[in-house]
Motif scaffolding. Structure first.
Motif, PDB file in Angstrom:
ATOM      1  N   ILE A  21       0.701  -1.204   0.127  1.00 51.82           N
ATOM      2  CA  ILE A  21       0.093   0.085  -0.035  1.00 51.82           C
ATOM      3  C   ILE A  21       0.584   1.148   0.099  1.00 51.82           C
ATOM      4  O   ILE A  21       0.736   2.260  -0.705  1.00 51.82           O
ATOM      5  N   VAL A  22       1.978   0.969   0.780  1.00 55.28           N
ATOM      6  CA  VAL A  22       3.018   2.412   0.821  1.00 55.28           C
ATOM      7  C   VAL A  22       3.505   2.825  -0.270  1.00 55.28           C
ATOM      8  O   VAL A  22       3.616   3.775  -0.954  1.00 55.28           O
ATOM      9  N   PHE A  23       4.015   1.597  -1.091  1.00 54.77           N
ATOM     10  CA  PHE A  23       4.593   1.737  -2.321  1.00 54.77           C
ATOM     11  C   PHE A  23       3.534   2.190  -3.478  1.00 54.77           C
ATOM     12  O   PHE A  23       4.012   3.143  -4.134  1.00 54.77           O
ATOM     13  N   ALA A  24       2.418   1.810  -3.341  1.00 55.07           N
ATOM     14  CA  ALA A  24       1.356   2.265  -4.365  1.00 55.07           C
ATOM     15  C   ALA A  24       1.044   3.736  -4.194  1.00 55.07           C
ATOM     16  O   ALA A  24       1.088   4.626  -5.054  1.00 55.07           O
ATOM     17  N   LEU A  25       0.897   3.884  -2.874  1.00 53.83           N
ATOM     18  CA  LEU A  25       0.555   5.624  -2.531  1.00 53.83           C
ATOM     19  C   LEU A  25       1.733   6.607  -3.129  1.00 53.83           C
ATOM     20  O   LEU A  25       1.496   7.526  -3.718  1.00 53.83           O
ATOM     21  N   ALA A  26       3.068   5.877  -2.829  1.00 53.26           N
ATOM     22  CA  ALA A  26       4.118   6.978  -3.402  1.00 53.26           C
ATOM     23  C   ALA A  26       4.138   6.664  -4.858  1.00 53.26           C
ATOM     24  O   ALA A  26       4.188   7.780  -5.457  1.00 53.26           O
ATOM     25  N   ALA A  27       3.980   5.670  -5.395  1.00 53.68           N
ATOM     26  CA  ALA A  27       3.967   5.626  -6.711  1.00 53.68           C
ATOM     27  C   ALA A  27       2.972   6.641  -7.638  1.00 53.68           C
ATOM     28  O   ALA A  27       3.238   6.992  -8.547  1.00 53.68           O
TER      29      ALA A  27
HETATM   30  C1  LIG Z   1       7.866   3.531  -1.651  1.00 49.12           C
HETATM   31  C2  LIG Z   1       8.968   4.803  -1.346  1.00 49.12           C
HETATM   32  C3  LIG Z   1      10.083   4.724  -2.048  1.00 49.12           C
HETATM   33  C4  LIG Z   1      11.242   5.599  -1.616  1.00 49.12           C
HETATM   34  N1  LIG Z   1      12.151   5.771  -2.339  1.00 49.12           N
HETATM   35  C5  LIG Z   1      13.179   6.612  -1.956  1.00 49.12           C
HETATM   36  C6  LIG Z   1      14.357   6.985  -2.810  1.00 49.12           C
HETATM   37  O1  LIG Z   1      14.453   6.616  -3.711  1.00 49.12           O
HETATM   38  N2  LIG Z   1      15.222   7.813  -2.546  1.00 49.12           N
HETATM   39  C7  LIG Z   1      14.871   8.677  -1.230  1.00 49.12           C
HETATM   40  O2  LIG Z   1      15.928   9.448  -0.945  1.00 49.12           O
HETATM   41  N3  LIG Z   1      13.914   8.626  -0.584  1.00 49.12           N
HETATM   42  C8  LIG Z   1      13.063   7.731  -0.908  1.00 49.12           C
HETATM   43  N4  LIG Z   1      11.959   7.311  -0.160  1.00 49.12           N
HETATM   44  C9  LIG Z   1      11.609   8.118   1.198  1.00 49.12           C
HETATM   45  C10 LIG Z   1      10.765   9.222   0.994  1.00 49.12           C
HETATM   46  O3  LIG Z   1      11.361  10.152   0.044  1.00 49.12           O
HETATM   47  C11 LIG Z   1      10.680  10.015   2.155  1.00 49.12           C
HETATM   48  O4  LIG Z   1       9.936   9.228   3.125  1.00 49.12           O
HETATM   49  C12 LIG Z   1       9.887  11.514   2.055  1.00 49.12           C
HETATM   50  O5  LIG Z   1       9.916  11.826   3.562  1.00 49.12           O
HETATM   51  C13 LIG Z   1       8.608  11.246   1.346  1.00 49.12           C
HETATM   52  O6  LIG Z   1       7.989  12.139   2.014  1.00 49.12           O
HETATM   53  P1  LIG Z   1       6.326  11.822   2.198  1.00 49.12           P
HETATM   54  O7  LIG Z   1       6.303  10.502   3.125  1.00 49.12           O
HETATM   55  O8  LIG Z   1       5.812  13.069   2.785  1.00 49.12           O
HETATM   56  O9  LIG Z   1       5.768  11.483   1.017  1.00 49.12           O
HETATM   57  C14 LIG Z   1      10.851   6.536  -0.574  1.00 49.12           C
HETATM   58  C15 LIG Z   1       9.770   6.087   0.230  1.00 49.12           C
HETATM   59  C16 LIG Z   1       8.786   5.504  -0.274  1.00 49.12           C
HETATM   60  C17 LIG Z   1       7.384   5.188   0.504  1.00 49.12           C
END
Ligand SMILES: Cc1cc2nc3c(=O)[nH]c(=O)nc-3n(C[C@H](O)[C@H](O)[C@H](O)COP(=O)(O)O)c2cc1C
Length: 199
Positions: A21-27
Motif C-alpha cells: 500500500i505504501v509503495f502504491a501510494l508513493a508511486a
Molecule cells: C515507496 C517509497 C520509495 C522511496 N524511495 C526513495 C528513494 O528512492 N530515495 C530517497 O531518498 N527516498 C525515498 N523514499 C523516502 C521518501 O522520499 C521520504 O519518506 C520522504 O519523506 C517522502 O515524503 P512523504 O512521506 O511526505 O511522501 C521512498 C519512500 C517510499 C514510501
C-alpha cells in the motif's frame, strides 16, 4: 506451536500488504492531490523588498516537503523577497510566466530513485523567462550520489532533454537533517549571499 506459526504468518501478511500500500501510494504520488498541492499563499518580504519569488512544492504524503518549502520561503523573506508559496497543482504554480518572478524554486519528495511524478511533470512544461533564477530541492531518506548542484538537481529536479533552464542551486534534505540550516544555506547559494568571517 501451530498457533504461533499462524500468528507469525498473519503478521508477515499484514506487513507485506502495508508495504504494498505504501509503495502504491508513493508511486501514485497521492500527496500531489491534497488540498496543500492545490492552494497557494503570498508571504511578505522582511525589510526592504528586493524581489519576487515563487516556491512550488509537492507536499508529499507526510507534508514534510511543504515544511522544507516553507523554510526556503522564510529564508527568502529574510533576504527581502516577497514569496508566493504554491502547491504544485495550484494556479499560482502554473501561471508563473507572466507574474514577474525574479526567482523560482521547485521541489518535493523523491520516490524510487526519482523526483515525485508531479515534479517531473511540472518540469516537462517548465519554461520560465530567461532571466529568472531557478533552484530545486528534494527530500528523501537516501543521500544523493554526490554533492554538486548538477548531481543533486538531476535527481530532485530532472529537466527534460533540450530544456533551456539552468538550475543555479539544488539541495536534497535527508531524514534527520536540519531543515532550517540546510534551507538557509541553499538560499544563500541561490542568491550568492555568503558571509565572510570578520578579521
Ligand atoms: C515507496 C517509497 C520509495 C522511496 N524511495 C526513495 C528513494 O528512492 N530515495 C530517497 O531518498 N527516498 C525515498 N523514499 C523516502 C521518501 O522520499 C521520504 O519518506 C520522504 O519523506 C517522502 O515524503 P512523504 O512521506 O511526505 O511522501 C521512498 C519512500 C517510499 C514510501
Amino acid at each position: 506451536m501451530r498457533k504461533i506459526f499462524k500468528i507469525a504468518g498473519a503478521i508477515i501478511a499484514i506487513l507485506i500488504i502495508a508495504l504494498v500500500i505504501v509503495f502504491a501510494l508513493a508511486a501514485l504520488d497521492v500527496g500531489s492531490y491534497s488540498s496543500d498541492a492545490n492552494s497557494s499563499q503570498t508571504l511578505p518580504a522582511k525589510g526592504a523588498m528586493v524581489g519576487n519569488a515563487l516556491v512550488v512544492f509537492d507536499p508529499g504524503m507526510s507534508g514534510n516537503a511543504k515544511n522544507v518549502a516553507t523554510a526556503v520561503a522564510s529564508s527568502l523573506q529574510d533576504n527581502g523577497y516577497q514569496v508566493t508559496l504554491a502547491g504544485i497543482k495550484s494556479q499560482a504554480a502554473t501561471n508563473y510566466s507572466t507574474s514577474g518572478y525574479d526567482l523560482i524554486v521547485v521541489g518535493g519528495p523523491c520516490y524510487m530513485g526519482k523526483a515525485a511524478s508531479s515534479v517531473q511533470n511540472y518540469l516537462k512544461a517548465f519554461n520560465p523567462p530567461q532571466n529568472t533564477t531557478v533552484g530545486a530541492f528534494g527530500i528523501g531518506s537516501i543521500q544523493p550520489d554526490g554533492n554538486t548542484t548538477q548531481v543533486i538537481a538531476k535527481e530532485v529536479a530532472p529537466l527534460p532533454n533540450g530544456s533551456a533552464v539552468m538550475i543555479k542551486a539544488a539541495m536534497k534534505i535527508v531524514s534527520g537533517e536540519d531543515i532550517n540550516e540546510k534551507s538557509t544555506n541553499f538560499v544563500k547559494e541561490l542568491l550568492n549571499v555568503y558571509s565572510f568571517p570578520v578579521p
